[in-house]
Design an enzyme around this catalytic site. Sequence first.
Site, PDB file in Angstrom:
ATOM      1  N   TRP A 252       0.815  -1.225   0.000  1.00  0.00           N
ATOM      2  CA  TRP A 252       0.000   0.000   0.000  1.00  0.00           C
ATOM      3  C   TRP A 252       0.839   1.261   0.000  1.00  0.00           C
ATOM      4  CZ3 TRP A 252      -4.950   2.159   0.494  1.00  0.00           C
ATOM      5  CH2 TRP A 252      -5.005   3.429   1.083  1.00  0.00           C
TER       6      TRP A 252
ATOM      7  N   ASN B 127       0.216   5.673   0.395  1.00  0.00           N
ATOM      8  CA  ASN B 127      -0.569   6.912   0.326  1.00  0.00           C
ATOM      9  C   ASN B 127       0.360   8.110   0.185  1.00  0.00           C
ATOM     10  OD1 ASN B 127      -0.817   5.912   3.288  1.00  0.00           O
ATOM     11  ND2 ASN B 127      -1.457   7.995   3.559  1.00  0.00           N
ATOM     12  N   ASP B 128       0.231   9.124   0.988  1.00  0.00           N
ATOM     13  CA  ASP B 128       0.861  10.429   0.705  1.00  0.00           C
ATOM     14  C   ASP B 128       2.324  10.387   0.244  1.00  0.00           C
ATOM     15  OD1 ASP B 128      -1.396  10.770   2.239  1.00  0.00           O
ATOM     16  OD2 ASP B 128      -0.425  11.912   3.810  1.00  0.00           O
TER      17      ASP B 128
ATOM     18  N   GLU C 242      -5.137  18.578   6.468  1.00  0.00           N
ATOM     19  CA  GLU C 242      -3.972  17.697   6.492  1.00  0.00           C
ATOM     20  C   GLU C 242      -2.926  18.195   5.485  1.00  0.00           C
ATOM     21  OE1 GLU C 242      -5.473  13.387   7.719  1.00  0.00           O
ATOM     22  OE2 GLU C 242      -6.087  13.821   5.674  1.00  0.00           O
TER      23      GLU C 242
ATOM     24  N   GLN D 291       4.093   7.182   2.217  1.00  0.00           N
ATOM     25  CA  GLN D 291       3.399   6.446   3.271  1.00  0.00           C
ATOM     26  C   GLN D 291       3.190   5.026   2.750  1.00  0.00           C
ATOM     27  OE1 GLN D 291       1.823   7.900   6.598  1.00  0.00           O
ATOM     28  NE2 GLN D 291       3.911   8.406   6.049  1.00  0.00           N
TER      29      GLN D 291
ATOM     30  N   TRP E  10      -9.175   9.200  -0.171  1.00  0.00           N
ATOM     31  CA  TRP E  10      -9.468   8.231   0.885  1.00  0.00           C
ATOM     32  C   TRP E  10     -10.726   7.401   0.661  1.00  0.00           C
ATOM     33  CZ3 TRP E  10      -6.119   6.072   3.738  1.00  0.00           C
ATOM     34  CH2 TRP E  10      -4.958   6.746   4.071  1.00  0.00           C
TER      35      TRP E  10
ATOM     36  N   PHE F 293       4.024   8.686  10.248  1.00  0.00           N
ATOM     37  CA  PHE F 293       3.097   9.374   9.342  1.00  0.00           C
ATOM     38  C   PHE F 293       3.854  10.398   8.489  1.00  0.00           C
ATOM     39  CE2 PHE F 293      -1.427   8.795  11.324  1.00  0.00           C
ATOM     40  CZ  PHE F 293      -1.253   7.417  11.306  1.00  0.00           C
TER      41      PHE F 293
END
Length: 491
Positions: free
Chosen positions: A35, A37-38, A222, A54, A305, A97
């Site tokens: 996975w 993300n950012d 965010e 991420q 998301w 994070f």
Amino acid sequence: MSEMLEKARKYEAEQGLQIKAEDRPAFHVSPYVGWMNDPNGFSCYQGEYHLFYQYNPYDTHWNSMHWGHVVSKDLLHWEYLPAALAPDEDYDKIGCFSGSAIELDDGRQLLIYTAVDQETLEDGTARDIQTQAVAVGDGKNYKKYEKNPVITGEDVPAGGSKVDFRDPKIWKDEDGFYYAVVANMMDDGNGRILLFRSTDAFQWQYVCVLDHSDEKLGKMWECPDFYEVDGKHVLVVSPMAMMPDGLKFHVGHSVIYLTGTYDKKTHQFIREDVQPLDSGIDFYAPQSMLTPDGRRVMIAWMQAWPNSKFVPDGVKYFGQMTVPREINYRNGKLIQQPVREIENYRGEHVHYEDVEISDETVLNGVDGRVLDMTVKLKVTDEFKKFTIKLAADETYDSTITYDPVREVLSLDRSRSGYMYDILHTRDIQVKPADGEVTLRILMDRFSVEIFINDGSQTATMVLFTPQKADNISFAADGKAQISVEKYTLTF
Ligand code: FRU
């Protein structure tokens, strides 16, 4: 190196190799395995571009955030490096994070990230604690600072949460100080951006609040980014829970940019305007950097998301980054274009000038899935609807439609291989510029990025359409006139 990081590095090296090159995007960054993300730590270090992300190597769903790592010489051809961070300390055991990176004066690379820990409350329930921590390294291996965390809830001014306090973005300013913007939830659920500063990037002091959502621009904000481009100051944030506003802002997770003035002495940011940064379906948490030749370049997570919980069956990785985009400021707007390095990968070229379109039309040589194509549409009252079908065959297509009466551009990717009833359509207000709507369409195997009217608006979406669906066609309800310039991209 901790056992946890060693395990992740071993796992990704073994599993990453099993993903065939053709199952990945040709030039968009995807996770080594699992996975993503950012984007994090997007920066230049010792002559190479570094991008972290991420990362959960073990699953195609979000969990136990590590930092994945890739490097590139030209922002398009990326190589995997071993995972940079694992949640292996007491203060970050729930996750490492989002954060950013910078080269220190002594030549080391510093990563600043949000460390997530957990505490047990009196009633027995668990609560996350978010602090900011640093790690330094040589571009491949990083050591977390022994005095971590370096910014904690104690540094949060009154009225803000010590729980939702994350995503530091660092830069060094002309006054010699390091600065970082950090997102923070206010007690009433609104988001705000805090500014911190430091002489050495290890010891930090709170400076002020730069801006806040004020019940109007979503709740928690965010992933802040703050920079000057073409003489304008820009604060980019990713708000959660936005309320829609006509076709300008859509509901839910969004990305907006606030432009204004910034006084470098008092650190006061005065907002003048706010705009959406990308009006498509899959775009979140962008981060930018300044290249050595002075360009502001931004990259974002090419997902959002709500849709990210729907992972197609059988995939070994999930998540992609957008193409790195050059950012400029013109006529009150941020202008985005794919980095100019993309031109080095242009191959076969076809060009059509002033073609009249009515019934569905295929233009010879205009097809494919990895390409850079510009379509100029003359906006007249001789048609009611103009449609481009991409990634098409008899089963699949992804459409872009322009309605000249409502001045609305619509995306529809409901026939794009995503077998879930999730968000597949988006309407965007697009006014013609000089009587035309210009769409630069950048396609990779699993995505479409549209740069509208010279990049003054953009719209991004991912696809899961099988690669054999590679037709492109044009159709109009009435008579439309278009010019098309298409390059195949070869990597
Ligand atoms: C944004 C975000 C950040 C956080 C990270 C966790 O997408 O929620 O605020 O640091 O993802 O993975």
